[in-house]
Write a protein that holds these residues in place. Structure first.
Motif, short mmCIF file in Angstrom:
data_model
loop_
_atom_site.label_atom_id
_atom_site.label_comp_id
_atom_site.label_asym_id
_atom_site.label_seq_id
_atom_site.Cartn_x
_atom_site.Cartn_y
_atom_site.Cartn_z
N PHE A 24 -9.51 11.44 5.35
CA PHE A 24 -9.21 10.06 4.99
C PHE A 24 -7.84 9.61 5.47
CE2 PHE A 24 -7.36 6.81 2.31
CZ PHE A 24 -8.34 5.83 2.36
N ALA A 25 -6.81 10.40 5.18
CA ALA A 25 -5.45 9.99 5.53
C ALA A 25 -5.30 9.71 7.01
CB ALA A 25 -4.45 11.06 5.08
N ALA A 26 -5.90 10.55 7.85
CA ALA A 26 -5.80 10.36 9.30
C ALA A 26 -6.62 9.15 9.76
CB ALA A 26 -6.26 11.62 10.03
N ASP A 27 -7.82 9.01 9.19
CA ASP A 27 -8.70 7.92 9.62
C ASP A 27 -8.22 6.57 9.11
OD1 ASP A 27 -10.31 9.76 10.88
OD2 ASP A 27 -11.79 9.87 9.26
N LYS A 38 -5.19 5.49 8.62
CA LYS A 38 -4.01 5.02 9.35
C LYS A 38 -3.11 4.14 8.47
CE LYS A 38 -6.05 5.28 13.97
NZ LYS A 38 -7.23 6.03 13.58
N GLY A 39 -2.80 4.63 7.28
CA GLY A 39 -1.88 3.92 6.41
C GLY A 39 -2.54 2.92 5.47
N LYS A 40 -3.83 2.67 5.62
CA LYS A 40 -4.53 1.76 4.71
C LYS A 40 -5.04 2.54 3.50
CE LYS A 40 -4.18 -1.66 7.66
NZ LYS A 40 -3.32 -2.84 7.38
N ASP A 41 -5.55 1.80 2.51
CA ASP A 41 -6.02 2.48 1.31
C ASP A 41 -7.53 2.43 1.13
OD1 ASP A 41 -6.16 -0.18 0.70
OD2 ASP A 41 -4.77 -0.12 -0.99
N MET A 42 -8.25 1.81 2.08
CA MET A 42 -9.71 1.82 2.06
C MET A 42 -10.24 1.84 3.48
SD MET A 42 -11.27 -0.61 -0.94
CE MET A 42 -10.58 -2.12 -0.29
N ILE A 43 -11.43 2.41 3.62
CA ILE A 43 -12.12 2.39 4.91
C ILE A 43 -13.47 1.71 4.71
CG2 ILE A 43 -13.21 3.78 6.71
CD1 ILE A 43 -11.11 5.92 6.24
N PHE A 44 -13.72 0.68 5.50
CA PHE A 44 -15.00 0.00 5.52
C PHE A 44 -15.80 0.50 6.71
CE2 PHE A 44 -12.32 -2.62 3.01
CZ PHE A 44 -13.13 -3.35 2.15
N ASN A 45 -17.10 0.52 6.59
CA ASN A 45 -17.97 1.01 7.66
C ASN A 45 -18.74 -0.15 8.28
OD1 ASN A 45 -17.85 4.15 7.38
ND2 ASN A 45 -18.00 3.36 5.30
N VAL A 66 -15.03 4.13 1.09
CA VAL A 66 -14.18 5.23 0.64
C VAL A 66 -12.75 4.73 0.59
CG1 VAL A 66 -13.87 6.13 2.99
CG2 VAL A 66 -13.54 7.64 1.02
N GLY A 67 -12.00 5.20 -0.40
CA GLY A 67 -10.62 4.79 -0.49
C GLY A 67 -9.90 5.53 -1.60
N THR A 68 -8.64 5.17 -1.80
CA THR A 68 -7.91 5.75 -2.91
C THR A 68 -8.51 5.21 -4.21
OG1 THR A 68 -6.26 3.98 -2.99
CG2 THR A 68 -5.81 5.85 -1.53
N GLY A 69 -8.34 5.97 -5.29
CA GLY A 69 -8.90 5.54 -6.56
C GLY A 69 -8.45 4.16 -6.99
N PRO A 70 -7.14 3.87 -6.99
CA PRO A 70 -6.69 2.53 -7.40
C PRO A 70 -7.23 1.42 -6.50
CG PRO A 70 -4.87 4.09 -7.48
CD PRO A 70 -6.00 4.81 -6.81
N ALA A 71 -7.34 1.68 -5.20
CA ALA A 71 -7.84 0.64 -4.28
C ALA A 71 -9.31 0.34 -4.52
CB ALA A 71 -7.62 1.09 -2.83
N ILE A 72 -10.11 1.38 -4.73
CA ILE A 72 -11.53 1.17 -4.99
C ILE A 72 -11.72 0.43 -6.31
CG2 ILE A 72 -13.68 2.35 -5.59
CD1 ILE A 72 -13.21 2.37 -2.63
N VAL A 84 0.83 -1.19 0.00
CA VAL A 84 0.00 0.00 0.00
C VAL A 84 0.87 1.24 0.00
CG1 VAL A 84 -1.74 1.29 1.28
CG2 VAL A 84 -1.85 -1.20 1.20
N ALA A 85 0.67 2.09 -0.99
CA ALA A 85 1.41 3.35 -1.06
C ALA A 85 0.76 4.39 -0.16
CB ALA A 85 1.45 3.85 -2.50
N ALA A 86 1.53 5.37 0.22
CA ALA A 86 0.97 6.46 1.02
C ALA A 86 -0.13 7.15 0.22
CB ALA A 86 2.06 7.45 1.38
N PRO A 87 -1.26 7.47 0.86
CA PRO A 87 -2.34 8.12 0.11
C PRO A 87 -1.90 9.48 -0.41
CG PRO A 87 -2.78 8.19 2.48
CD PRO A 87 -1.60 7.29 2.27
N PRO A 88 -2.37 9.86 -1.59
CA PRO A 88 -1.98 11.17 -2.13
C PRO A 88 -2.53 12.30 -1.28
CG PRO A 88 -3.73 10.19 -3.45
CD PRO A 88 -3.29 9.14 -2.48
N ARG A 89 -1.89 13.44 -1.37
CA ARG A 89 -2.35 14.61 -0.63
C ARG A 89 -3.68 15.07 -1.21
NH1 ARG A 89 -2.03 20.11 -1.38
NH2 ARG A 89 -2.03 21.38 0.53
#
Length: 258
Positions: free
Chosen positions: A157-160, A162-169, A217-223, A18-23
């Motif tokens: 997103f970047a803070a929530d 925590k280094g991952k590329d997607m957030i599940f609810n 929600v996530g980075t474009g490539p991850a979604i 997993v790459a660092a999420p873009p700014r």
């Protein structure tokens, strides 16, 4: 059961590091918000889109998947004018009919066939839209009629993450997937309808939440990768003809746990 795919294996495709999420720059957001908005009155569009644009001050791309007739100016007076003003892409989707076996509307899917619940068919629509528009830094797909925005959905997103590329609810947080009654059991029926009786007590930690399928929600490539993997996985199971992943069971909530 013997020979059945494992719960983890069914939902965990090979992944690169997993790459660092873009700014994220809210003044020039390279982001997309998607939702499936079928047969709703204009006030719900104003709640969803209006809160996203005016309250959350989100200025990135928005795509709403709608029945073709709802994109015609005369079907819902003022709707297309409002969505045009808010710079919303109105994406027409196949006409549907009421399902014969379950509540809600159904669509004809190119792979799964007729009478596929919209709750499942929407992932094919999302995947096709994202695949045709690569390059987004961030993507959110959201439930529609019960969603109101108070803040730009990508700001934290970047803070929530925590280094991952997607957030599940999570949902039914007080009734985990390991429960044998209530909300946990309801979702287990769906998963086991597609994958068989694989959800024994052993592979499910007692605190595993049921994951909501309507909002990710996530980075474009991850979604994009997740949607592709999800559809390929269900296609593979459905092709066996033994387990009905999409017609007899609403597999929209059969999500992997991480």
């Amino acid at each position: 059961g013997p020979g059945a795919p494992s719960f983890d294996g069914a939902f965990t495709p090979p992944r690169a590091a997993v790459a660092a999420p873009p700014r994220y720059d809210p003044s020039k957001p390279n982001a997309l918000v998607m939702s499936c908005a079928l047969k709703h009155d204009i006030h719900l569009f104003k709640l969803f889109v209006g809160s996203l644009r005016k309250v959350a001050e989100y200025s990135g791309d928005v795509a709403l998947f709608m029945f073709k007739e709802d994109t015609e100016p005369l079907r819902v007076p003022g709707l297309t004018k409002f969505l045009d003003e808010q710079k919303v892409d109105m994406v027409p989707v196949p006409e549907t009919k009421k399902c014969s076996k379950k509540l809600g509307a159904c669509a004809n899917d190119t792979t799964w066939g007729p009478e596929i619940p919209v709750a499942v068919a929407r992932y094919r629509w999302y995947a096709a839209y994202v695949d045709a528009r690569p390059g987004y830094d961030y993507i959110l797909w959201s439930d529609f009629r019960d969603a109101v925005f108070q803040r730009d959905p990508f700001l934290d997103f970047a803070a929530d993450a925590k280094g991952k590329d997607m957030i599940f609810n999570g949902e039914h947080l007080m009734r985990s997937l390991s429960r044998t009654d209530g909300g946990g059991l309801h979702t287990r029926w769906w998963i086991q309808g597609c994958y068989g009786p694989i959800l024994t007590a052993d592979p499910i930690p007692p605190d595993s939440p049921v994951l909501c399928s309507g909002t990710h929600v996530g980075t474009g490539p991850a979604i994009a990768a997740y949607l592709k993997a999800y559809l390929a996985n269900i296609d593979k199971q459905h092709a066996t003809g033994e387990l009905k992943c999409v017609q007899d069971y609403g597999m929209d909530q059969g999500r992997r746990r991480r």
